[in-house]
Scaffold this motif. Sequence first.
Motif, PDB file in Angstrom:
ATOM      1  N   THR A   1      77.144  31.026 -31.867  1.00 55.14           N
ATOM      2  CA  THR A   1      76.649  30.606 -33.181  1.00 55.14           C
ATOM      3  C   THR A   1      75.592  29.531 -32.955  1.00 55.14           C
ATOM      4  N   SER A   2      74.400  29.740 -33.456  1.00 56.26           N
ATOM      5  CA  SER A   2      73.337  28.749 -33.307  1.00 56.26           C
ATOM      6  C   SER A   2      73.230  27.908 -34.567  1.00 56.26           C
TER       7      SER A   2
ATOM      8  N   GLY B   1      68.955  36.101 -27.138  1.00 57.59           N
ATOM      9  CA  GLY B   1      69.800  37.234 -27.513  1.00 57.59           C
ATOM     10  C   GLY B   1      69.347  38.511 -26.813  1.00 57.59           C
TER      11      GLY B   1
ATOM     12  N   ASP C   1      64.862  28.897 -33.546  1.00 58.64           N
ATOM     13  CA  ASP C   1      65.378  30.219 -33.939  1.00 58.64           C
ATOM     14  C   ASP C   1      64.717  31.347 -33.133  1.00 58.64           C
TER      15      ASP C   1
ATOM     16  N   VAL D   1      80.660  35.420 -28.333  1.00 52.82           N
ATOM     17  CA  VAL D   1      79.983  35.134 -29.595  1.00 52.82           C
ATOM     18  C   VAL D   1      79.306  33.770 -29.538  1.00 52.82           C
TER      19      VAL D   1
ATOM     20  N   ARG E   1      77.143  38.776 -28.771  1.00 45.90           N
ATOM     21  CA  ARG E   1      76.772  38.771 -30.184  1.00 45.90           C
ATOM     22  C   ARG E   1      76.348  37.363 -30.572  1.00 45.90           C
ATOM     23  N   TRP E   2      75.360  37.254 -31.433  1.00 43.55           N
ATOM     24  CA  TRP E   2      74.979  35.907 -31.865  1.00 43.55           C
ATOM     25  C   TRP E   2      74.577  35.940 -33.330  1.00 43.55           C
ATOM     26  N   HIS E   3      74.709  34.792 -33.941  1.00 40.96           N
ATOM     27  CA  HIS E   3      74.203  34.632 -35.304  1.00 40.96           C
ATOM     28  C   HIS E   3      73.814  33.174 -35.476  1.00 40.96           C
ATOM     29  N   GLN E   4      73.093  32.899 -36.519  1.00 43.20           N
ATOM     30  CA  GLN E   4      72.706  31.510 -36.758  1.00 43.20           C
ATOM     31  C   GLN E   4      73.149  31.092 -38.141  1.00 43.20           C
ATOM     32  N   GLU E   5      73.400  29.788 -38.273  1.00 47.16           N
ATOM     33  CA  GLU E   5      73.842  29.239 -39.561  1.00 47.16           C
ATOM     34  C   GLU E   5      73.081  27.937 -39.773  1.00 47.16           C
TER      35      GLU E   5
END
Length: 351
Positions: free
Chosen positions: A183-184, A206, A199, A181, A213-217
Amino acid sequence: MATEHRIALIPGDGIGTEVLPPATAVLDKVGARHGITFRYDDFDWCCERYLHEGAMMPANGLDQIRHHDAILLGAVGWPGVPDHVSLWGLLIPIRRQFDQYVNLRPIKVMPGVPSPVRSAEPGLEFVVVRENVEGEYSEVGGRFHRGFADEMAVQESIFTRPGVTRILDYAFELAATRRNVVTSATKSNGIVHTMPFWDELVAEAGLRHPDVRWHQEHIDALVAKVVLDPSRFDVIVGSNLFGDILSDLAAAVAGSIGIAPAGNLNPSREFPSMFEPVHGSAPDIAGKGVANPLGAIWSAAMMLDHLGHPDAGAEVVAAMVDVLGNTPVRTADLGGTASTEEFTKTLLDRI
Ligand code: NAI
Ligand code: MG
């Protein structure tokens, strides 16, 4: 088969000089068990040198350490020398000239080291991957109308496609060896050029790593989540500024700045990588022999990993966990009474 590594030691200032001898003692002890020997060269580059000679290091300083296998650094910075002088005179040139574009900061809640965060249980661990050579910490910009009423300052951020792509690929590849995982950290709602670009490159990374899996916050929400629910993270990747802030926050979540390690990595191995505790020179406790050596020792363990000795590195981390989990021996920052030397001796006995 015996392996020899040549290590450049830069103790630097304050407790930097007190935490490197424990680190080399640990390296020698674990090295002896694994057929590894270390040859150390000492470099007295520090603020005192700056005050006497006008420079943190000699003009050909980087050439003197270019061919070492790795660099182990204590801390630099001392009252009387502005922090930007010591930083830009030593650490930043090493990071940039040796293309150490990854700043790697593992976070681990150790047994017996209470975290100020209630949900951070012993064993919790994640890693912050910080872009280390471009981004917000750039020399591009200037001051205008110094001293006048309309005085102004401009500081440009530099984000390049190759620079961002390589740090993201490092983070995704690292996640693939862990819990998968990423997280950006972003802020593309407020910073409208560089962060949307970041982004886009995250989304491209990705696609190149479909199994991760990746996601950004957004960084503001992200720092809150690191405090409220740290167990959700595996690899957090951020720009130079965001990664800097996140990694100190994360070190605090783990309970002590005195333990946190960092690697400044040149993954291509064209140049030496540099390993250093996250903490600074701690003028308030320097010279008293009470500094926690674990940040430097864990950094040395990261160096072992980088030099191709992960078993030896894991033994050092296991000894750290053993001492903290199974003995009351600890330094004052962790609520104990042991001196740096006493603590180091206890640790050495458990390797
Ligand atoms: P610091 O990390 O030196 O100290 C912050 C607090 O944590 C102090 O109360 C100190 O006693 C304590 N502390 C830090 N490391 C410890 C250890 N190993 N054992 C026990 N207690 C420890 O940060 P500060 O005070 O902001 O900076 C002091 C100087 O260090 C400044 O000149 C700063 O620029 C420099 N610095 C250098 C760094 C580096 O070389 N990478 C990183 C951070 C600061
Ligand atoms: Mg920092």
